[in-house]
Design an enzyme around this catalytic site. Structure first.
Site, PDB file in Angstrom:
ATOM      1  N   HIS A 149      -4.639 -27.759 -27.033  1.00 16.19           N
ATOM      2  CA  HIS A 149      -3.284 -27.240 -27.256  1.00 16.19           C
ATOM      3  C   HIS A 149      -3.174 -26.646 -28.649  1.00 16.19           C
ATOM      4  CE1 HIS A 149      -2.981 -31.351 -28.970  1.00 16.19           C
ATOM      5  NE2 HIS A 149      -2.202 -30.781 -29.866  1.00 16.19           N
ATOM      6  N   HIS A 197       0.555 -31.708 -23.430  1.00 12.37           N
ATOM      7  CA  HIS A 197       1.085 -30.431 -23.936  1.00 12.37           C
ATOM      8  C   HIS A 197      -0.005 -29.367 -23.976  1.00 12.37           C
ATOM      9  CE1 HIS A 197      -0.599 -32.584 -27.206  1.00 12.37           C
ATOM     10  NE2 HIS A 197       0.198 -32.246 -28.192  1.00 12.37           N
ATOM     11  N   HIS A 211      -1.554 -26.421 -35.993  1.00 16.11           N
ATOM     12  CA  HIS A 211      -2.929 -26.845 -35.714  1.00 16.11           C
ATOM     13  C   HIS A 211      -3.399 -26.369 -34.341  1.00 16.11           C
ATOM     14  CE1 HIS A 211      -0.696 -30.391 -33.970  1.00 16.11           C
ATOM     15  NE2 HIS A 211      -1.608 -30.280 -33.038  1.00 16.11           N
ATOM     16  N   HIS A 243      -0.645 -41.133 -31.925  1.00 16.88           N
ATOM     17  CA  HIS A 243       0.653 -40.471 -31.929  1.00 16.88           C
ATOM     18  C   HIS A 243       1.680 -41.320 -31.181  1.00 16.88           C
ATOM     19  CE1 HIS A 243      -0.597 -36.644 -33.524  1.00 16.88           C
ATOM     20  NE2 HIS A 243      -1.465 -36.419 -32.576  1.00 16.88           N
ATOM     21  N   TYR A 252      -6.866 -35.334 -37.723  1.00 18.08           N
ATOM     22  CA  TYR A 252      -6.632 -33.943 -38.125  1.00 18.08           C
ATOM     23  C   TYR A 252      -7.510 -33.577 -39.312  1.00 18.08           C
ATOM     24  CZ  TYR A 252      -2.235 -33.801 -35.439  1.00 18.08           C
ATOM     25  OH  TYR A 252      -1.283 -33.824 -34.455  1.00 18.08           O
ATOM     26  N   GLU A 262      -7.481 -30.408 -34.749  1.00 21.04           N
ATOM     27  CA  GLU A 262      -7.257 -31.788 -34.319  1.00 21.04           C
ATOM     28  C   GLU A 262      -8.309 -32.159 -33.285  1.00 21.04           C
ATOM     29  OE1 GLU A 262      -3.611 -32.432 -32.104  1.00 21.04           O
ATOM     30  OE2 GLU A 262      -3.676 -34.597 -32.371  1.00 21.04           O
TER      31      GLU A 262
END
Lengths: 304, 304, 304, 304
Positions: A149, A197, A211, A243, A252, A262
């Site tokens: 993503h 996502h 990112h 997260h 990251y 990431e």
């Protein structure tokens, strides 16, 4: 008539060869071709010709990203919807980039350039599709499965989110709002593909990249990724953690030009009826970094 | 107009209370309701009212399973397509089962009973959708995220696979064929949800259940699952291993009635353009059990 | 004539009941007894009566820690050697603390109180020693296997290290020196038990505790530990990462009184011939936090 | 005066070059030297010159294994004790094998040849001892940390166990007895090094090798090991599972000559006061394979 996934990102880098070295040896992508000064890359588990393109430029950042649609004639359908929404749009002809067919290109309300495409050369994976082994020999570096993503910033998160849900038929897995719930300051959106996502927007300056994320297999591979980064003296922005948003496990870091990458894994599965999760801005620290529970300055501010 | 996922399985069990104890304490599902002799269960990470139903019967096996569709009017659309294919079909009225609305029920070419539904009470998860924690307190047993898939047997795998791809708009992730490629003897199919499979068919007697699979988080949770099974003296059919097919990590075991269960994790992501993987029958051992490389008699023969 | 392990730590806490709640519910130790205002605790995988004692006091910190020796008459042997080194020493009589026999108590050059003991009631674990399961039912919280090690600060690291190697027959797994190699500013020491360390000293104020570490099973359990800490709103000092020193995987956090705790796992095995690893002060950031590569202010300064 | 660890095993193999290829590419040991037809190997995390030697022979099996002692003059001390026990013993002169000093060699009551040594060239690891990274670049195959333990068979387990505890100062972590407790049919012994075992004996024919075990990092690396074995078409005897005995996680397989290997990880820590665990023969299935709960014929019978 469905967007399948984020299929590609093209990044600007300051020094092409140094960047290719990083993305092939440290990240572990495969170089699949070069043309007109661009280098084309793919992750080992992707079957399309490429998912990542590097171009040399004076400043880092995102040139464009693209979604792959299920059918060729989805392009015409989306073309109409996108123009109706008011975005400027043009056709990109076959052969503009290596191994790609025709595409449509348009600008988001946040100023980012997006393309939709269906036609791309399918090269398969080294494991093949006939009695395959689960993973190939000779993996290098972090060796992610795929581009997972992008997260971008923009001034008007609400409008760009509306664009993705209304025009692109995508869904919101999570959103961040001001405490009073009046304004959306973050949104995480997925196509019908089960992912947490494909694309995320965080309130910030238009046109910027926060990112580009690659998917790794599991929490031990997040550790291995961070180990590899230190061994290669790559700047880590956020050490391994979970997260709150997406539940994913993550670390990251920065490519040689300062573009944030990431290594991401896990997170829940999404369906079209996934109940959107809401975070309020006062809890955004815990939402982004579940353990640390506060944003770092670098994470909030370093954009390309 | 899309099937979202396998949403429910109803199993026949020999002793209802013993089975409820197993599915709530060992598997770790939550009991959410009882009605007309049936017990309704859900996994902690599912937001619909239930995904698993137990009914007491003289013999174990599958009463029916069901797919959840994205929109209520998908039912009418599928109703037409299913009847055109030649399946007998009937409407199931709201209130037939707890917390469910109207559904359609039909018989597969393999004799299995299937339903499609959209309307079900949405109860959410204990973590909620507002600044949630990644997992709830008080998990019990194996504590899977969700019902993941079913594997069934049938005499004519080719026809039932054609039904799912042509009528149900599903996709084939992997198939097993005879060595000459003439006959399909196994197929693994998914809806547009990124999963490796929602439903699988293996050549064998009609109407039979091979296993019902629950999704766990990672390979360590497969180990934990197997540990919990031994501690509870549950019969394990296949100890922790990797599948060649789907690449998933797994352990198989039996519920008190002899219905086979699986704790499954990982596997690749699928999109609509996922290139179907083909296994030939001579490699089926490695396809099913990547490490052992041969089928066990119990795995091939124990069906309910 | 061998020290077997760090067997016990007694900590001062500001509020006894709040601390007991934390150490039993969040850390997951078992309360095994109370006497004269002290609460005795053990980890599930320890077979001696207790390894952790809490006493209420006006300020947090370490009351004392203790090594268990292999034979009762090792006490007399060490008594002589300790006095020869110049430490003040006294006998602690049986019954001073719950379930313990006679001990010797002395002061380190850094001002910390240490005891040696052999005699302690052996209560075993819930899994037992007869056809045992690998782990017991009913684990709570982080559920570490054991007290693993302490890290303390002191002004003269060189002398206290010499005490442990010359008098206590312990070994140095790693040391930190000034860049010129002249002064030792950190040392990590182990008994003949394969551990990466039983006790560590870092240059700093005398008599202070840097952290008390508990051993968890693996990197996923470090993640689980950090998740549990956030859920319980416990202050995390360092989110999950790897150590350069010991290679271990770790997360640090604070008990309700501000005493730092660690959930630690992995690291190498040590033998008596393990080649001591040397870190220079300029690399101490990477040595302590292999991914972040710099010390945080809180980690360096928060002592109790 | 302490045995530190099992330091070396020398195995007979049928085809030397094929075996070297297997132990270097599949297991991932480093070849460190050749002399008089023997090939010397070490694991990446071992600092002594070698831990594994291959010699070509007409039949597979164990030539000898050896313990490293802490001090050179421990040899004389053990020499006396071993002769007092009644074992035939001889000195092995420096230079008999590559990089080794003097050793003593004797025969166990089970007919196995054992050596004790102290002097061996110390070559270190690729990560070094100065500001080291946690693991080196360029690992191959299963890439274990070390030779971990051997399991042998013998007719009189009780006597050989008594030899190791009385003469060699080793400890019993677990034992297997007949149901009536009269006869010891299995024993697992460790030196003062925290390991679950350095050496194990199972009742069976004298002089035979059951398996040679290598230590891998964690349960994911057991999975990776089994994946690598299948990719390389190596015969797997036991797919990934947990042991009841030692609690370790494991997979077993065969080298090209039929010598059984194990990739082993975890297990508890042992100290000199570790309470010996007892298994009765009726539970040996669960003791060996915690999930399967019964021995396989191949595991019981294939010896070299």
């Amino acid at each position: 008539m469905t967007i399948m996934r984020i299929g590609r990102a093209e990044l600007r880098v300051l020094n092409l060869e140094e960047s290719v070295k990083y993305y092939t040896n440290v990240i572990g992508l495969d170089e699949v071709g070069r043309s007109e000064g661009k280098v084309y890359l793919k992750a080992w588990d992707e079957y399309d010709h490429h998912s990542f393109i590097l171009q040399e430029a004076d400043s880092p950042g995102l040139d464009h990203f693209a979604f792959k649609v299920e059918h060729e004639d989805d392009l015409a359908m989306y073309e109409k919807k996108i123009e109706q929404f008011g975005c400027t749009l043009k056709r990109v002809s076959k052969g503009t980039r290596l191994a790609e067919g025709e595409a449509i290109r348009f600008e988001l309300p946040t100023g980012h350039q997006v393309e939709l495409y269906h036609d791309i050369l399918r090269v398969g994976t080294r494991t093949g599709t006939f009695n395959p082994h689960p993973w190939p020999d000779g993996l290098r570096g972090i060796a992610p499965h795929r581009l997972d993503h992008l997260a971008l910033t923009g001034d008007d998160v609400g409008t760009v989110t509306r664009f993705f849900t209304e025009v692109m038929d995508m869904f919101i897995s999570e959103k961040i709002t001001t405490i009073d719930g009046e304004e959306m300051v973050g949104s995480f959106m997925y196509a019908r593909n089960g992912k947490a996502h494909d694309i995320a927007f965080i309130k910030g300056p238009d046109k910027k990249l926060h990112h580009a994320a690659f998917y790794v297999d599991n929490w031990y591979d997040v550790l291995k990724a961070a180990d590899i980064l230190t061994r290669n003296n790559i700047a880590i922005d956020v050490t391994p953690t979970r997260h709150g948003i997406t539940r994913g496990e993550t670390t990251y870091f920065f490519d040689p030009s300062g573009n944030r990458n990431e290594a991401f894994t896990s997170g829940y599965i999404t369906y079209a009826d996934f109940p959107t999760i809401t975070w309020t801005e006062d809890k955004i620290g815990q939402g982004i970094f579940y353990h640390r529970r506060e944003l770092s300055e670098s994470f909030a501010k370093a954009l390309t």
